[in-house]
Design a protein around this motif. Structure first.
Motif, PDB file in Angstrom:
ATOM      1  N   LEU A  14       0.480  -1.157  -0.277  1.00 37.62           N
ATOM      2  CA  LEU A  14       0.280   0.075  -0.489  1.00 37.62           C
ATOM      3  C   LEU A  14       1.331   1.554   0.187  1.00 37.62           C
ATOM      4  CD1 LEU A  14      -2.660  -0.889   2.499  1.00 37.62           C
ATOM      5  CD2 LEU A  14      -3.089  -0.486   0.239  1.00 37.62           C
ATOM      6  N   LEU A 138     -14.065  -6.974   2.743  1.00 43.69           N
ATOM      7  CA  LEU A 138     -13.861  -5.631   2.499  1.00 43.69           C
ATOM      8  C   LEU A 138     -12.459  -5.122   2.120  1.00 43.69           C
ATOM      9  CD1 LEU A 138     -14.511  -2.464   4.088  1.00 43.69           C
ATOM     10  CD2 LEU A 138     -13.311  -3.550   6.098  1.00 43.69           C
ATOM     11  N   MET A 139     -11.197  -6.251   2.668  1.00 44.65           N
ATOM     12  CA  MET A 139     -10.264  -5.560   2.275  1.00 44.65           C
ATOM     13  C   MET A 139      -9.403  -5.362   1.139  1.00 44.65           C
ATOM     14  SD  MET A 139      -7.737  -7.992   5.616  1.00 44.65           S
ATOM     15  CE  MET A 139      -6.953  -8.141   4.231  1.00 44.65           C
ATOM     16  N   MET A 141     -11.931  -5.076  -1.413  1.00 44.14           N
ATOM     17  CA  MET A 141     -12.412  -3.384  -2.214  1.00 44.14           C
ATOM     18  C   MET A 141     -11.475  -2.487  -1.766  1.00 44.14           C
ATOM     19  SD  MET A 141     -15.352  -4.509  -3.865  1.00 44.14           S
ATOM     20  CE  MET A 141     -16.246  -2.414  -3.452  1.00 44.14           C
ATOM     21  N   CYS A 142     -11.159  -2.781  -0.673  1.00 44.19           N
ATOM     22  CA  CYS A 142     -10.785  -1.638   0.131  1.00 44.19           C
ATOM     23  C   CYS A 142      -9.200  -1.302  -1.085  1.00 44.19           C
ATOM     24  CB  CYS A 142     -10.200  -1.496   1.353  1.00 44.19           C
ATOM     25  SG  CYS A 142     -11.152  -1.427   3.023  1.00 44.19           S
ATOM     26  N   ILE A 143      -8.151  -2.593  -0.684  1.00 41.56           N
ATOM     27  CA  ILE A 143      -7.492  -2.449  -1.740  1.00 41.56           C
ATOM     28  C   ILE A 143      -7.428  -2.350  -2.888  1.00 41.56           C
ATOM     29  CG2 ILE A 143      -5.235  -3.763  -2.548  1.00 41.56           C
ATOM     30  CD1 ILE A 143      -5.712  -5.575   0.247  1.00 41.56           C
ATOM     31  N   ALA A 145      -9.770  -0.636  -4.160  1.00 45.11           N
ATOM     32  CA  ALA A 145      -9.911   1.204  -4.000  1.00 45.11           C
ATOM     33  C   ALA A 145      -8.751   1.717  -4.410  1.00 45.11           C
ATOM     34  CB  ALA A 145     -11.222   1.968  -3.355  1.00 45.11           C
ATOM     35  N   HIS A 146      -7.782   1.296  -3.785  1.00 42.35           N
ATOM     36  CA  HIS A 146      -6.397   2.317  -2.752  1.00 42.35           C
ATOM     37  C   HIS A 146      -5.781   1.899  -4.447  1.00 42.35           C
ATOM     38  CE1 HIS A 146      -3.038   3.194  -1.037  1.00 42.35           C
ATOM     39  NE2 HIS A 146      -2.550   1.776  -1.819  1.00 42.35           N
ATOM     40  N   ILE A 194      -9.301   8.070  -3.439  1.00 42.60           N
ATOM     41  CA  ILE A 194      -9.852   7.032  -3.226  1.00 42.60           C
ATOM     42  C   ILE A 194     -11.710   7.209  -2.744  1.00 42.60           C
ATOM     43  CG2 ILE A 194      -9.863   7.519  -0.294  1.00 42.60           C
ATOM     44  CD1 ILE A 194      -8.701   4.782  -1.512  1.00 42.60           C
ATOM     45  N   TYR A 195     -11.647   9.072  -2.893  1.00 46.86           N
ATOM     46  CA  TYR A 195     -13.009   8.583  -3.192  1.00 46.86           C
ATOM     47  C   TYR A 195     -13.798   8.348  -4.563  1.00 46.86           C
ATOM     48  CZ  TYR A 195     -17.113  12.097  -4.174  1.00 46.86           C
ATOM     49  OH  TYR A 195     -18.705  12.864  -4.590  1.00 46.86           O
ATOM     50  N   PHE A 198     -13.757   4.362  -5.033  1.00 45.85           N
ATOM     51  CA  PHE A 198     -14.991   4.125  -4.655  1.00 45.85           C
ATOM     52  C   PHE A 198     -16.227   4.935  -5.488  1.00 45.85           C
ATOM     53  CE2 PHE A 198     -12.396   3.021  -0.917  1.00 45.85           C
ATOM     54  CZ  PHE A 198     -13.221   1.361  -0.306  1.00 45.85           C
ATOM     55  N   THR A 202     -18.377   1.131  -7.425  1.00 45.82           N
ATOM     56  CA  THR A 202     -20.076   1.155  -6.846  1.00 45.82           C
ATOM     57  C   THR A 202     -20.539   1.439  -8.054  1.00 45.82           C
ATOM     58  OG1 THR A 202     -20.035   3.434  -5.334  1.00 45.82           O
ATOM     59  CG2 THR A 202     -19.436   0.746  -4.385  1.00 45.82           C
TER      60      THR A 202
END
Length: 335
Positions: A14, A138-139, A141-143, A145-146, A194-195, A198, A202
């Motif tokens: 990351l 969740l991980m 999706m977050c990775i 998106a990062h 990051i906004y 997402f 989505t």
């Protein structure tokens, strides 16, 4: 140890993508100390891998040289190049930029995260498997998106057309005295990126952040983000549909058994007092018996494991039956 190494690998990947995407060449202070600690863990992992037996299928290679040579031929080169601080040694020399490319090989260590599935399976004995699967989603999706945010910012910052890039054109406030995104710090830029990632993944797409029409690279990245993001979102939602009902499998099976009994009673058209008696008896039965097929499950377990398990399951009632306890003490497995 493997769990800690996995966490450090995720942190490393990351931070490397963040520094590449946002063009951060140098770090100082506590971040530098944290990076040194991460490198120390990687060095320790290399030494541990050089002195650890290797698994080949179901066979364990305990011979030191054979296990070491397997590691030297596989992950050692990537681990060493991604850990050795070549960019710090070269300093500000012209070769330092090439060294930073070598440091980007740390991203390849993300492939070793596959081993964390085995580690998480060990913790499923103590955690709800459905909760573990939700954390994995969740991980994921977050990775994703990062990565998307870092690529989107990197491509936007590289564009210098006359109409400006999305970073120059994004001014959250209408106040002319307020700064646009290009004049803010990296934290604000990352939050905005990051906004965007997402809302794009989505398919919300508010439209307040959008690429410049003439910036072909950023437009292509946006299209790819929509395609990959919707596919990933469909996978996550489809998995959640199967995961959420299994958050409490005991309660789910209990409700299913009660509903089956109600349907059975309704089909027999019993009188009210008969219906109440059957429901009371069934609720009392569920207080002492599991809703799972206990006889089938225990029947597949060998006696060496089944007998202590049966004693544990009836641990509250056996002390009230001294005759059975004495029988079990004289003849193991009699119960």
């Amino acid at each position: 140890w493997d769990l800690w190494v996995g966490i450090v690998i995720v942190y490393s990947v990351l931070t490397v993508t963040f520094r590449i995407g946002f063009r951060i060449d140098e770090i100082t202070g506590s971040w530098l100390a944290l990076d040194d600690s991460v490198d120390a863990i990687f060095y320790a992992d290399i030494l541990a891998s050089l002195n650890t037996a290797a698994m080949v299928g179901e066979m364990v290679i305990e011979h030191r040289w054979q296990s070491t040579s397997r590691y030297l031929k596989s992950w050692f080169v990537v681990d060493f190049l991604s850990t050795f601080p070549l960019d710090r040694i070269l300093g500000r020399s012209p070769a330092a930029r090439a060294a930073k490319v070598v440091r980007a090989l740390r991203l390849l260590r993300l492939a070793k995260i596959r081993g964390m599935n085995r580690i998480l399976e060990e913790y499923e004995e103590y955690l709800n498997p459905s909760v573990v699967r939700m954390l994995k989603l969740l991980m994921l999706m977050c990775i994703a998106a990062h990565f998307d945010a870092c690529i989107f910012y990197f491509a936007g910052s590289a564009y210098d057309g006359e109409d400006g890039n999305w970073i120059d054109n994004y001014c959250p406030s209408d106040d002319p005295q307020s700064d646009c995104l290009s004049e803010k710090d990296n934290y604000s830029k990352y939050v905005s990126s990051i906004y965007w990632a997402f809302v794009t993944m989505t398919t919300v797409g508010y439209g307040d952040i959008s690429p410049a029409v003439t910036d072909v690279a950023t437009v292509i990245i946006t299209i790819m983000s929509q395609v990959i993001g919707t596919t990933l979102l469909a996978y996550v939602l489809g998995t959640l549909i199967t995961v959420v009902p299994n958050l409490d499998p005991t309660e789910r099976n209990r409700l299913l058994a009660v509903n089956n009994l109600k349907d059975f009673i309704r089909d027999l058209n019993l009188e009210k007092h008969q219906r109440m008696s059957m429901m009371r008896h069934f609720n009392f039965y569920l207080e002492f018996k599991t809703v799972f097929p206990e006889d089938v499950i225990l029947g597949d377990i060998p006696p060496l494991l089944r007998n202590p398990l049966m004693i544990y399951l009836h641990r509250n009632n056996l002390p009230r039956l001294p005759l059975l306890c004495d029988l079990e003490a004289r003849f193991h497995g009699a119960l």
